[in-house]
Write an enzyme that holds these catalytic residues in place. Structure first.
Site, PDB file in Angstrom:
ATOM      1  N   GLY A  40      33.459 -12.026 -28.255  1.00  0.00           N
ATOM      2  CA  GLY A  40      34.383 -12.163 -27.124  1.00  0.00           C
ATOM      3  C   GLY A  40      35.321 -13.329 -27.327  1.00  0.00           C
ATOM      4  N   LYS A  55      32.220 -15.054 -16.432  1.00  0.00           N
ATOM      5  CA  LYS A  55      31.488 -13.814 -16.695  1.00  0.00           C
ATOM      6  C   LYS A  55      31.583 -12.979 -15.432  1.00  0.00           C
ATOM      7  CE  LYS A  55      26.880 -14.071 -16.365  1.00  0.00           C
ATOM      8  NZ  LYS A  55      25.478 -14.533 -16.485  1.00  0.00           N
ATOM      9  N   LYS A  60      29.920 -27.998   3.360  1.00  0.00           N
ATOM     10  CA  LYS A  60      29.091 -26.927   2.801  1.00  0.00           C
ATOM     11  C   LYS A  60      27.867 -26.680   3.692  1.00  0.00           C
ATOM     12  CE  LYS A  60      28.094 -25.961  -2.043  1.00  0.00           C
ATOM     13  NZ  LYS A  60      27.701 -26.586  -3.312  1.00  0.00           N
ATOM     14  N   THR A  93      19.390 -29.813 -15.183  1.00  0.00           N
ATOM     15  CA  THR A  93      19.264 -29.975 -16.634  1.00  0.00           C
ATOM     16  C   THR A  93      19.587 -31.426 -16.964  1.00  0.00           C
ATOM     17  OG1 THR A  93      19.969 -27.696 -16.905  1.00  0.00           O
ATOM     18  CG2 THR A  93      20.141 -29.129 -18.850  1.00  0.00           C
ATOM     19  N   LEU A 127      17.862 -19.420 -14.891  1.00  0.00           N
ATOM     20  CA  LEU A 127      18.558 -18.263 -14.291  1.00  0.00           C
ATOM     21  C   LEU A 127      19.968 -18.132 -14.843  1.00  0.00           C
ATOM     22  CD1 LEU A 127      20.834 -19.343 -12.078  1.00  0.00           C
ATOM     23  CD2 LEU A 127      18.830 -19.657 -10.654  1.00  0.00           C
ATOM     24  N   CYS A 157      27.199 -24.114 -17.943  1.00  0.00           N
ATOM     25  CA  CYS A 157      26.031 -24.596 -18.696  1.00  0.00           C
ATOM     26  C   CYS A 157      26.243 -24.734 -20.210  1.00  0.00           C
ATOM     27  CB  CYS A 157      24.843 -23.688 -18.411  1.00  0.00           C
ATOM     28  SG  CYS A 157      24.295 -23.840 -16.701  1.00  0.00           S
ATOM     29  N   LYS A 211      15.006 -26.797 -22.404  1.00  0.00           N
ATOM     30  CA  LYS A 211      16.206 -26.306 -21.718  1.00  0.00           C
ATOM     31  C   LYS A 211      17.445 -26.435 -22.612  1.00  0.00           C
ATOM     32  CE  LYS A 211      18.998 -24.885 -18.665  1.00  0.00           C
ATOM     33  NZ  LYS A 211      19.084 -23.487 -18.309  1.00  0.00           N
TER      34      LYS A 211
HETATM   35  N1  LIG Z   1      24.499 -22.815 -12.516  1.00  0.00           N
HETATM   36  C1  LIG Z   1      23.525 -22.305 -13.237  1.00  0.00           C
HETATM   37  O1  LIG Z   1      23.502 -21.124 -13.540  1.00  0.00           O
HETATM   38  C2  LIG Z   1      22.394 -23.175 -13.729  1.00  0.00           C
HETATM   39  C3  LIG Z   1      21.282 -22.569 -14.324  1.00  0.00           C
HETATM   40  C4  LIG Z   1      20.245 -23.381 -14.800  1.00  0.00           C
HETATM   41  C5  LIG Z   1      20.309 -24.763 -14.650  1.00  0.00           C
HETATM   42  N2  LIG Z   1      21.398 -25.313 -14.076  1.00  0.00           N
HETATM   43  C6  LIG Z   1      21.412 -26.777 -13.885  1.00  0.00           C
HETATM   44  O2  LIG Z   1      21.081 -27.025 -12.518  1.00  0.00           O
HETATM   45  C7  LIG Z   1      21.819 -28.133 -12.020  1.00  0.00           C
HETATM   46  C8  LIG Z   1      22.640 -27.701 -10.806  1.00  0.00           C
HETATM   47  O3  LIG Z   1      23.606 -26.778 -11.239  1.00  0.00           O
HETATM   48  P1  LIG Z   1      24.477 -25.927 -10.189  1.00  0.00           P
HETATM   49  O4  LIG Z   1      25.423 -25.104 -10.961  1.00  0.00           O
HETATM   50  O5  LIG Z   1      23.559 -25.295  -9.220  1.00  0.00           O
HETATM   51  O6  LIG Z   1      25.220 -27.139  -9.455  1.00  0.00           O
HETATM   52  P2  LIG Z   1      26.559 -27.179  -8.630  1.00  0.00           P
HETATM   53  O7  LIG Z   1      27.441 -28.120  -9.333  1.00  0.00           O
HETATM   54  O8  LIG Z   1      27.022 -25.811  -8.297  1.00  0.00           O
HETATM   55  O9  LIG Z   1      26.068 -27.852  -7.253  1.00  0.00           O
HETATM   56  C9  LIG Z   1      25.487 -29.105  -7.192  1.00  0.00           C
HETATM   57  C10 LIG Z   1      25.392 -29.525  -5.710  1.00  0.00           C
HETATM   58  O10 LIG Z   1      24.740 -30.785  -5.627  1.00  0.00           O
HETATM   59  C11 LIG Z   1      25.334 -31.496  -4.545  1.00  0.00           C
HETATM   60  N3  LIG Z   1      25.023 -32.935  -4.631  1.00  0.00           N
HETATM   61  C12 LIG Z   1      25.628 -33.900  -5.372  1.00  0.00           C
HETATM   62  N4  LIG Z   1      25.038 -35.090  -5.145  1.00  0.00           N
HETATM   63  C13 LIG Z   1      24.026 -34.877  -4.272  1.00  0.00           C
HETATM   64  C14 LIG Z   1      23.044 -35.709  -3.673  1.00  0.00           C
HETATM   65  N5  LIG Z   1      22.967 -37.007  -3.952  1.00  0.00           N
HETATM   66  N6  LIG Z   1      22.173 -35.145  -2.826  1.00  0.00           N
HETATM   67  C15 LIG Z   1      22.219 -33.826  -2.542  1.00  0.00           C
HETATM   68  N7  LIG Z   1      23.131 -32.986  -3.078  1.00  0.00           N
HETATM   69  C16 LIG Z   1      24.026 -33.507  -3.931  1.00  0.00           C
HETATM   70  C17 LIG Z   1      26.806 -31.167  -4.684  1.00  0.00           C
HETATM   71  O11 LIG Z   1      27.497 -31.455  -3.479  1.00  0.00           O
HETATM   72  C18 LIG Z   1      26.744 -29.677  -5.021  1.00  0.00           C
HETATM   73  O12 LIG Z   1      26.776 -28.887  -3.853  1.00  0.00           O
HETATM   74  C19 LIG Z   1      22.652 -28.638 -13.207  1.00  0.00           C
HETATM   75  O13 LIG Z   1      21.936 -29.662 -13.857  1.00  0.00           O
HETATM   76  C20 LIG Z   1      22.765 -27.417 -14.098  1.00  0.00           C
HETATM   77  O14 LIG Z   1      22.937 -27.757 -15.445  1.00  0.00           O
HETATM   78  C21 LIG Z   1      22.433 -24.566 -13.585  1.00  0.00           C
HETATM   79  O1  LIG Z   2      26.608 -11.914 -26.137  1.00  0.00           O
HETATM   80  C1  LIG Z   2      27.162 -12.722 -25.375  1.00  0.00           C
HETATM   81  C2  LIG Z   2      26.522 -13.294 -24.254  1.00  0.00           C
HETATM   82  C3  LIG Z   2      27.220 -14.197 -23.466  1.00  0.00           C
HETATM   83  N1  LIG Z   2      28.497 -14.527 -23.768  1.00  0.00           N
HETATM   84  C4  LIG Z   2      29.201 -15.538 -22.945  1.00  0.00           C
HETATM   85  O2  LIG Z   2      28.373 -16.681 -22.811  1.00  0.00           O
HETATM   86  C5  LIG Z   2      28.602 -17.332 -21.567  1.00  0.00           C
HETATM   87  C6  LIG Z   2      27.310 -17.561 -20.831  1.00  0.00           C
HETATM   88  O3  LIG Z   2      26.749 -16.322 -20.469  1.00  0.00           O
HETATM   89  P1  LIG Z   2      25.321 -16.202 -19.743  1.00  0.00           P
HETATM   90  O4  LIG Z   2      24.309 -16.859 -20.569  1.00  0.00           O
HETATM   91  O5  LIG Z   2      25.110 -14.789 -19.411  1.00  0.00           O
HETATM   92  O6  LIG Z   2      25.624 -16.977 -18.397  1.00  0.00           O
HETATM   93  P2  LIG Z   2      25.073 -18.264 -17.639  1.00  0.00           P
HETATM   94  O7  LIG Z   2      24.953 -17.859 -16.217  1.00  0.00           O
HETATM   95  O8  LIG Z   2      25.936 -19.411 -18.017  1.00  0.00           O
HETATM   96  O9  LIG Z   2      23.570 -18.526 -18.166  1.00  0.00           O
HETATM   97  C7  LIG Z   2      23.262 -19.430 -19.221  1.00  0.00           C
HETATM   98  O10 LIG Z   2      23.234 -20.765 -18.762  1.00  0.00           O
HETATM   99  C8  LIG Z   2      22.313 -20.990 -17.657  1.00  0.00           C
HETATM  100  C9  LIG Z   2      22.489 -22.416 -17.198  1.00  0.00           C
HETATM  101  O11 LIG Z   2      21.799 -23.326 -17.979  1.00  0.00           O
HETATM  102  C10 LIG Z   2      20.893 -20.700 -18.145  1.00  0.00           C
HETATM  103  O12 LIG Z   2      19.975 -20.924 -17.081  1.00  0.00           O
HETATM  104  C11 LIG Z   2      20.821 -19.249 -18.633  1.00  0.00           C
HETATM  105  O13 LIG Z   2      19.507 -18.979 -19.143  1.00  0.00           O
HETATM  106  C12 LIG Z   2      21.862 -19.049 -19.737  1.00  0.00           C
HETATM  107  O14 LIG Z   2      21.875 -17.686 -20.166  1.00  0.00           O
HETATM  108  C13 LIG Z   2      29.587 -16.435 -20.807  1.00  0.00           C
HETATM  109  O15 LIG Z   2      30.887 -16.952 -20.962  1.00  0.00           O
HETATM  110  C14 LIG Z   2      29.474 -15.096 -21.513  1.00  0.00           C
HETATM  111  O16 LIG Z   2      30.624 -14.316 -21.447  1.00  0.00           O
HETATM  112  C15 LIG Z   2      29.142 -13.971 -24.851  1.00  0.00           C
HETATM  113  O17 LIG Z   2      30.307 -14.257 -25.132  1.00  0.00           O
HETATM  114  N2  LIG Z   2      28.454 -13.074 -25.631  1.00  0.00           N
END
Ligand SMILES: NC(=O)c1ccc[n+]([C@@H]2O[C@H](COP(=O)([O-])OP(=O)(O)OC[C@H]3O[C@@H](n4cnc5c(N)ncnc54)[C@H](O)[C@@H]3O)[C@@H](O)[C@H]2O)c1
Ligand SMILES: O=c1ccn([C@@H]2O[C@H](COP(=O)(O)OP(=O)(O)O[C@H]3O[C@H](CO)[C@@H](O)[C@H](O)[C@H]3O)[C@@H](O)[C@H]2O)c(=O)[nH]1
Length: 453
Positions: free
Chosen positions: A259, A329, A35, A121, A156, A266, A210
């Protein structure tokens, strides 16, 4: 101020790229060497609108770099964001192995004062444990400096991540250190809208905010999904019910879209983790657990409904089903815990032949759902997917589905059933005329089928 980001998933990359675009020197680190190599070569490993351009700019301007060396990034940074994954373990609890790896590396390599910020998280108590661990690690090295710890949860949404990073609903900073607070304020104030509220809490409260937020949204979706199932039986329309509820500003119209069930990286894992945290602390979280149960029911009810409409006996032998959309989504290639997986498996187990198309999710599906390779036929386009099919099942509301030539598509099919699991075409007269149209949460069967063949 130099920024280090541990983990280049959605959160790490977007956060790093946004900060690099705002004058910070950012180094992103990942243990996945492949990566990091691709990122260094300018290849974005995931699909997120707007991210390519930001990464390209950061690399070109020299504000963004990538490494596999934890030592390098830790020693060169003033603020270290932990953004590694915290996936669910089999028992539902959060797997903290990656977070612990990072904490250990920081304890080992830190060479001066730094703020260690958890964006991952993590269950309540994790940051306090990290703080104690780091104190102990520094003491055993007789290090003449301290490290501060902060919990700064990320909110996000995938598909909208770049915009959300610049314009978040709020910034939550959980820390007991004034210096850490000031440094994080300085990080955020460079790039977010002026009116974004900041909330300062202790570590535990920030961690809980969170889980509470994600679980509350999951509850809201499951609530509306259960009402959708009931609406189909009593002749009500869930779209109008949601509109009617949403007009009350105490309820709000958001997250009331019925849906096939929520998915993604998450909501499923964070609801499980919160229930697990409750269990460990002797508090059963009945409402969150019920939302999880309802979400599983929702997915299986979608399959049952499709089978009931397409056959007399509930089997789907001899039927070909076109599944549109695999990602959980739109505007993401992420298929983690996508409801499409459960629905496809349900259709296959009832004997259907399944074709699938997704604008971005197919590569990931072929890579991650290996047990489905050979069972699902992946197609080039939505039209290719629908050809000779008995039914379309729309799983994800990708905007490009609005551009379809419906008359041509309907003629290419063997049957004419359209299960719109996102109610995307509920107001589309042509779709409703050409197909036996089955939305979610409405028993209204206003089909005036035209001679489509
Ligand atoms: N995906 C989201 O939309 C979202 C939004 C809010 C919060 N979060 C939280 O943020 C965190 C990250 O989520 P994500 O979806 O970005 O993760 P992800 O699973 O897409 O990626 C995690 C990355 O961390 C790397 N990694 C693992 N061990 C490591 C180490 N020791 N040092 C450096 N890198 C390492 C992995 O190789 C991978 O590339 C989670 O706790 C998730 O719950 C995610
Ligand atoms: O009215 C709605 C809204 C969402 N969804 C579903 O819910 C899931 C999550 O949707 P969304 O919240 O838009 O996507 P994420 O990117 O997973 O974001 C959520 O999860 C993230 C990771 O923690 C948080 O940071 C965000 O605030 C939180 O919205 C998806 O399967 C959507 O299709 C529904 O079915 N109905």
């Amino acid at each position: 101020m130099k920024i280090g980001i541990m983990g280049t998933g959605y959160v790490g990359l977007v956060h790093g790229a946004v900060l690099a675009g705002n004058g910070f020197q950012v180094t992103c680190m990942d243990v996945d060497a492949d990566k990091i190599k691709r990122l260094t070569d300018g290849i974005t490993p995931l699909y997120e609108p707007g991210l390519d351009e930001l990464l390209e700019r950061g690399i070109r301007e020299g504000t963004l770099s990538f490494t596999t060396s934890a030592k390098e990034v830790i020693q060169s940074s003033d603020v270290i964001f932990i953004a590694v994954g915290t996936p669910a373990k089999d028992d539902g609890s959060a797997n903290l192995a990656y977070v612990h790896e990072v904490a250990q590396a920081i304890g080992k390599y830190a060479n001066g004062y730094k703020v260690v910020v958890s964006k991952s998280t993590v269950p309540v108590g994790t940051n306090r444990t990290i703080a104690r661990y780091l104190d102990g690690a520094l003491k055993s090295r007789h290090a003449p400096f301290r490290l501060d710890v902060a919990s700064n949860p990320e909110f996000l949404r995938q598909g909208k991540a770049v915009g959300d990073s610049r314009s978040p609903s709020r910034v939550v900073i959980g820390t007991e250190s004034e210096q850490a607070k000031r440094m994080l304020q300085a990080v955020y104030e460079t790039h977010i809208r002026e009116d974004v509220p900041f909330l300062y809490t202790n570590l535990e409260t920030a961690e809980m905010i969170k889980y509470a937020s994600n679980s509350f949204l999951a509850v809201k979706i499951s609530f509306v999904n259960e009402l959708a199932l009931l609406s189909e039986k009593v002749g009500a329309d869930i779209g109008d019910i949601a509109a009617g509820m949403g007009l009350d500003e105490r309820i709000s119209p958001h997250f009331l879209q019925a849906g096939p069930g929520y998915g993604g990286s998450c909501f499923p894992k964070d609801t499980q983790a919160l229930v697990d945290i409750g269990r460990r602390n002797g508090e059963e979280l009945h409402i969150v657990r019920a939302a999880m149960t309802a979400n599983e029911k929702q997915k299986s009810r979608m399959v049952a409904k499709i089978a009931e409409q397409l056959s007399f006996d509930g089997t789907l032998k001899g039927k070909t089903i076109a599944v549109w959309g695999l990602s959980f989504k739109p505007e993401t290639d992420d298929i983690r815990d996508a409801p499409s997986y459960a629905v496809i498996n349900g259709l296959l187990s009832r004997g259907a032949a399944v074709k699938a198309y997704c604008p971005q999710g197919m590569k990931q599906a072929q890579r991650q759902w290996t047990e489905l390779n050979g069972l699902v036929t992946y197609c080039e386009s939505e039209a290719d997917c629908a050809q000779n099919a008995d039914a379309i099942v729309l799983m994800t509301e990708w905007e490009q589905f609005r551009e379809i030539s419906w008359d041509i598509l309907a003629k290419s099919m063997r049957g004419n059933a359209f299960f719109d699991l996102r109610n995307m075409f509920a107001e589309h007269p042509r779709v409703r005329r050409l197909f036996r149209y089955y939305p979610v949460g409405s028993s209204e069967l206003a089909y005036t089928l035209e001679e489509a063949k």
